[in-house]
Design a protein around this motif. Structure first.
Motif, PDB file in Angstrom:
ATOM      1  N   ASN A 177       0.849  -1.202   0.000  1.00  0.00           N
ATOM      2  CA  ASN A 177       0.000   0.000   0.000  1.00  0.00           C
ATOM      3  C   ASN A 177       0.882   1.248   0.000  1.00  0.00           C
ATOM      4  OD1 ASN A 177      -2.400  -1.455  -0.045  1.00  0.00           O
ATOM      5  ND2 ASN A 177      -2.677  -1.364   2.176  1.00  0.00           N
ATOM      6  N   PRO A 178       1.611   1.469  -1.070  1.00  0.00           N
ATOM      7  CA  PRO A 178       2.686   2.475  -1.075  1.00  0.00           C
ATOM      8  C   PRO A 178       2.240   3.924  -0.908  1.00  0.00           C
ATOM      9  CG  PRO A 178       2.289   1.634  -3.293  1.00  0.00           C
ATOM     10  CD  PRO A 178       1.530   0.742  -2.355  1.00  0.00           C
ATOM     11  N   MET A 179       0.971   4.205  -1.130  1.00  0.00           N
ATOM     12  CA  MET A 179       0.510   5.589  -1.022  1.00  0.00           C
ATOM     13  C   MET A 179       0.007   5.943   0.376  1.00  0.00           C
ATOM     14  SD  MET A 179       1.097   6.933  -4.019  1.00  0.00           S
ATOM     15  CE  MET A 179       2.615   5.955  -3.924  1.00  0.00           C
ATOM     16  N   ARG A 180       0.048   4.974   1.312  1.00  0.00           N
ATOM     17  CA  ARG A 180      -0.477   5.232   2.654  1.00  0.00           C
ATOM     18  C   ARG A 180       0.567   4.933   3.730  1.00  0.00           C
ATOM     19  NH1 ARG A 180      -5.089   2.314   0.675  1.00  0.00           N
ATOM     20  NH2 ARG A 180      -4.787   0.648   2.188  1.00  0.00           N
ATOM     21  N   LYS A 181       0.523   5.720   4.786  1.00  0.00           N
ATOM     22  CA  LYS A 181       1.380   5.427   5.931  1.00  0.00           C
ATOM     23  C   LYS A 181       0.993   4.065   6.494  1.00  0.00           C
ATOM     24  CE  LYS A 181       2.108  10.260   7.269  1.00  0.00           C
ATOM     25  NZ  LYS A 181       1.899  11.291   8.311  1.00  0.00           N
ATOM     26  N   PRO A 182       1.968   3.221   6.794  1.00  0.00           N
ATOM     27  CA  PRO A 182       1.659   1.868   7.252  1.00  0.00           C
ATOM     28  C   PRO A 182       0.669   1.854   8.414  1.00  0.00           C
ATOM     29  CG  PRO A 182       3.996   2.061   6.833  1.00  0.00           C
ATOM     30  CD  PRO A 182       3.419   3.447   6.687  1.00  0.00           C
ATOM     31  N   GLY A 183      -0.377   1.019   8.292  1.00  0.00           N
ATOM     32  CA  GLY A 183      -1.361   0.845   9.346  1.00  0.00           C
ATOM     33  C   GLY A 183      -2.391   1.944   9.444  1.00  0.00           C
ATOM     34  N   GLY A 206      -1.993  -2.737  -2.427  1.00  0.00           N
ATOM     35  CA  GLY A 206      -1.354  -4.042  -2.320  1.00  0.00           C
ATOM     36  C   GLY A 206       0.163  -3.958  -2.413  1.00  0.00           C
ATOM     37  N   ASP A 207       0.771  -5.052  -2.843  1.00  0.00           N
ATOM     38  CA  ASP A 207       2.222  -5.150  -2.860  1.00  0.00           C
ATOM     39  C   ASP A 207       2.828  -4.188  -3.879  1.00  0.00           C
ATOM     40  OD1 ASP A 207       4.827  -6.514  -2.231  1.00  0.00           O
ATOM     41  OD2 ASP A 207       4.667  -6.950  -4.384  1.00  0.00           O
TER      42      ASP A 207
END
Length: 466
Positions: A177-183, A206-207
């Protein structure tokens, strides 16, 4: 009615025509330009592959490449951090020659001549996919590390450096989910761009390695369908921080702790996409004619092996260090049209060697382009004509200096201490400084390295540009 003599003449012409056609097809096949793919991971250590003996990691597709083509035992990234290494891949020159001293520093100057620009002139279609990190990608909105008005002086996107197509970020993103801060659902603040003011909004879940490959595959399919040779630069973000893996790939490592699941999982997810790329090349009947390179941009993150899951194995040092663990990285090449059987190359090789090697294989002459090159053509090594590198590899990263030849390496962490000397063949872990035993070797290598540093200063002052 056709007589016997006329019949034989007709049949003879038919045979001649048949073989003439065969010869034309053979000539066309011989002259076919190879496709070029440069795959690179981000912060993957020398030990972070199964084929180098990692006891946990699953990298079946990289392992398959290592069994089919060239496995480089001493492959060096151009620098111990990402941006300078990326510059070396595209120019064949050390980035201290054009001001890319460290990560998020400098940009690809327009006077530099990239491999993409060279291949464009030979009729290649060119594409960049993934992490760019050689300049900002927009001048209007603040994003990533330097993007927007604050970094407009460093604006140097792929489409200004020889790439027809791109799907690129300025710098790092989460590996899932590269466009969002993790979690969270909060925006990460770094975007994918495909051209001037063209920000990507779709297929970003996704990946991240899969997201990148979703753009690479159509680019390659279009090139093959148009019967055009292609150059694809595929620079994965994995396994750079923030390291995140999806449930599917974390499940491969369910017996490990959570941090390890994410780290190993994102590498296996990347490996899966390498396999997908290889399968697609084969299905398009383009595999044999494709020169597919793979390496990492530097050693693993973390000050020690205890605070990060990345592995440099028995090598000393990690990312940011010019000891072996910071710059010696996993590297592979498959190219069935030239490489007929698997082989291991033990001579030192570098990311700066990409440009001179590819251009040598293509017979390209680069008169009038910036000189000197720091890389050398590996064609003699690939064809088994030599087992040695013709010239040493020089490194500078902030206060650190190093020079590596076929056997020895000198290293210095700052200007106030003497150079260390290591026999890399006998002591790859750099445990035994032998400078006091071989002062003449130290002095000879030191003079070569200091002269190279002066040459880089000369280049960075613009003296290489005509």
């Amino acid at each position: 009615m056709i007589n016997r003599r006329d019949l034989l003449q007709i049949l003879g012409l038919g045979v001649i025509s048949f073989y003439h056609t065969k010869l034309l097809l053979a000539a066309k096949e011989f002259k076919r330009k190879p496709n070029i793919i440069l795959c690179m991971t981000d912060d993957q250590g020398w030990g972070d592959v199964a084929y180098n003996g990692h006891p946990i990691l699953k990298t079946p597709h990289l392992d398959a490449m290592s069994r089919e083509g060239i496995r480089f035992e001493r492959w060096y990234s151009g620098a111990p951090v990402c941006s300078p290494t990326r510059g070396s891949c595209l120019t064949g020159r050390h980035p201290y020659r054009y001001g890319v001293y460290f990560a998020n520093a400098g940009f690809m100057k327009p006077q530099e001549f990239t491999l993409a620009e060279a291949l464009q002139s030979l009729g290649y279609t060119t594409g960049h996919f993934g992490k760019w990190h050689l300049g900002t990608l927009n001048t209007k909105i603040n994003e990533s590390n330097r993007g927007g008005p604050r970094g407009k002086d460093h604006f140097s996107p792929p489409w200004r450096n020889g790439f027809d197509v791109c799907f690129s970020t300025e710098a790092k993103v989460p590996t899932y989910n590269p466009m969002r801060k993790p979690g969270t659902n909060d925006p990460y603040g770094t975007y994918y761009w495909t051209g001037p003011d063209q920000r990507v909004e779709d297929n970003l879940e996704g990946d991240d390695s899969r997201i990148i490959m979703d753009r690479v595959i159509p680019f390659i399919e279009n090139a093959v369908n148009q019967d055009k040779p292609f150059f694809a630069v595929v620079w994965f973000h994995a396994p750079h921080l923030p390291v995140v893996a999806g449930l599917q790939h974390r499940a491969l490592y369910k017996d490990q702790n959570e941090a390890a699941q994410h780290y190993y999982g994102c590498i296996s997810a990347m490996d899966e996409q390498v396999g997908r790329l290889r399968d697609q090349l084969k299905s398009l009947d383009a595999y044999d004619d494709t020169m597919m390179w793979f390496c990492s941009d530097n050693g693993p993150e973390g000050k020690t092996k205890n605070d990060h899951n990345g592995s440099a194995k028995y090598l000393r040092g990690r990312k940011r260090s010019l000891y072996e663990g910071g710059i010696r990285v996993p590297a592979l090449l498959t190219y069935p049209a030239m490489i007929k059987r698997p082989e291991t190359i033990d001579a030192p090789c570098s990311t700066s060697d990409y440009l001179p090697t590819v251009l040598d294989i293509l017979g390209y002459q680069r008169e009038g382009k910036p000189e000197p090159l720091d890389g050398v053509s590996l064609k003699p090594l690939l064809k088994g004509q030599t087992r040695q590198r013709p010239s040493p590899i020089a490194f500078q990263s902030r206060d650190q200096l190093a020079l590596i030849d076929n056997q020895y390496k000198i290293y210095r962490s700052n200007n106030n201490i003497p150079f260390e000397l290591y026999d890399i063949l006998a002591d790859p872990g750099e445990k035994h400084d032998i400078a006091h035993k071989k002062p003449k070797i130290v002095e000879k290598m030191k003079q070569h390295l200091l002269a190279w540093c002066e040459s880089c200063k000369h280049s960075n002052a613009g003296m290489d540009y005509k």
